[in-house]
Design an enzyme around this catalytic site. Structure first.
Site, PDB file in Angstrom:
ATOM      1  N   SER A 130     -21.230 -11.682  -9.332  1.00  0.00           N
ATOM      2  CA  SER A 130     -21.453 -10.274  -9.049  1.00  0.00           C
ATOM      3  C   SER A 130     -22.211 -10.100  -7.723  1.00  0.00           C
ATOM      4  CB  SER A 130     -22.183  -9.631 -10.234  1.00  0.00           C
ATOM      5  OG  SER A 130     -22.105  -8.223 -10.194  1.00  0.00           O
ATOM      6  N   ASP A 284     -11.637  -7.603 -14.636  1.00  0.00           N
ATOM      7  CA  ASP A 284     -12.891  -7.011 -14.167  1.00  0.00           C
ATOM      8  C   ASP A 284     -12.594  -5.585 -13.696  1.00  0.00           C
ATOM      9  OD1 ASP A 284     -15.277  -6.336 -12.791  1.00  0.00           O
ATOM     10  OD2 ASP A 284     -15.583  -8.399 -12.144  1.00  0.00           O
ATOM     11  N   HIS A 313     -15.830  -8.289 -16.445  1.00  0.00           N
ATOM     12  CA  HIS A 313     -16.891  -8.742 -15.544  1.00  0.00           C
ATOM     13  C   HIS A 313     -17.827  -9.719 -16.248  1.00  0.00           C
ATOM     14  CE1 HIS A 313     -19.258  -8.499 -11.896  1.00  0.00           C
ATOM     15  NE2 HIS A 313     -20.346  -8.301 -12.604  1.00  0.00           N
TER      16      HIS A 313
END
Length: 338
Positions: A130, A284, A313
């Site tokens: 991320s 995601d 995610h």
């Protein structure tokens, strides 16, 4: 392993915005031993709601990143409560008055730590999930001669318009709380933090995750149980101004911002010399694989290698998807042994 960390005193730091971050502090932790050749350095920046402690789930004995073989440096993102943040800065930069700190500023500070303070000339790998993965791109573009390989997973080199809008949604949920008071709250805006967590849960996992009831694998009997857990995590675990400071960093993410590339995104990607494996999750919802596919076309040494997972995610969150973890380790091993 513990929650311990060290502090690198940066002094006053000139920011990309033109402001100055006063008496800046960079929290970090190292693991393992630097080799005599100083060639076993792995940098793991922190993700949005992460700290160096949370990063410990990405390495360990027998893993592709192993403290027995690697010298791991985990610097904490500005705004995460360990490095300089709204919650620990003195007036006039406390709370909502904390300045915008961009990816460029974070990596410039990390470079001072790693190059100037620790005396390291080459980094074997920068990797992360991320926002940490976004920092790996930034490292490779900002210091292309220092970084030998990167592995961003569930990340991107520039925050997409849709990602920006998603972040506006969770921000709006938090700030709608009357207790927010523009960031000068007398007590934590619990209702806003709970709303932030509840909205975020809808984006962190995929539609398939909810459709197939995979939340039960996390110990939740119902979707409501999961949502209440996400509410509690944000109310009990995070300062509201810290969340918004990091959110602003995320929204401004763009490796071409700054004096090196002056907004030329393709030039910034093309300047990356590091070997790279770009590892998005196909499901995601806010770092979709299409962004990484475009990036890979402009990076001279990049492999686009998506992984399909209903965990979205959160496929990257240690313990969620063993297949993702296995592929991540295989990709890391590939980069570190080339």
């Amino acid at each position: 392993m513990t929650d311990a960390f060290e502090i690198f005193e940066l002094g006053d730091v000139a920011l990309l915005s033109g402001e100055t971050l006063r008496d800046a502090k960079l929290a970090y932790k190292t693991y393992g031993t630097l080799s005599p050749a100083r060639d076993n350095v792995v940098v793991l920046p922190t993700f949005y709601t992460g700290t160096n402690t949370r990063n410990e789930g990405f390495f360990g004995p027998g893993r592709a990143i192993d403290p027995a073989r690697h010298f791991i440096v985990s610097p904490n993102l500005f705004g995460n409560g360990r490095s300089s943040s709204p919650s620990n800065s003195a007036p006039p930069q406390d709370g909502p008055r904390f300045p915008l700190v961009q990816m460029w500023d974070n990596i410039a500070a990390q470079h001072r730590l790693i190059h100037d303070h620790l005396g390291i000339e080459k980094i074997a790998l920068v990797a992360g999930w991320s926002m940490a993965g976004c920092q790996s791109y930034q490292w490779a573009a900002q210091y292309p001669d220092m970084v030998q390989a990167i592995l961003p997973f569930c990340a991107s080199a520039r925050t997409s318009p849709h990602n920006f809008v998603f972040l506006e949604g969770v921000k709006a949920a938090l700030c709608a709380d009357q207790a927010w008071k523009g960031g000068d709250y007398d007590a934590p805006p619990a209702a806003g933090l709970a709303a932030f967590g509840r909205v975020y849960a809808g984006w962190a996992f995929s539609q398939t995750f909810y459709r197939n009831g995979l939340f039960r694998q996390l110990g939740f009997q119902t979707i409501e149980d999961l949502l209440q857990d996400w509410e509690r995590d944000h109310v009990e675990g995070w300062d509201a101004n810290n969340l918004l400071a990091k959110l602003a960093t995320w929204q401004a993410g763009d490796i071409s911002a700054g004096p090196l590339y002056n907004g030329d995104f393709e030039a910034a990607l093309g300047a990356i010399k590091a070997r790279a494996i770009l590892m998005p999750c196909t499901q995601d919802l806010y770092f979709p694989p299409e962004d990484n596919e475009i990036e890979a076309r402009h990076m001279p040494n990049a492999i686009f290698r998506p992984y399909d997972s209903p965990w979205g995610h959160c496929a990257a969150n240690p313990g969620n998807d063993p297949g993702f973890t296995a592929q991540l380790d295989a990709n890391i091993e590939e980069l570190l042994t080339e």
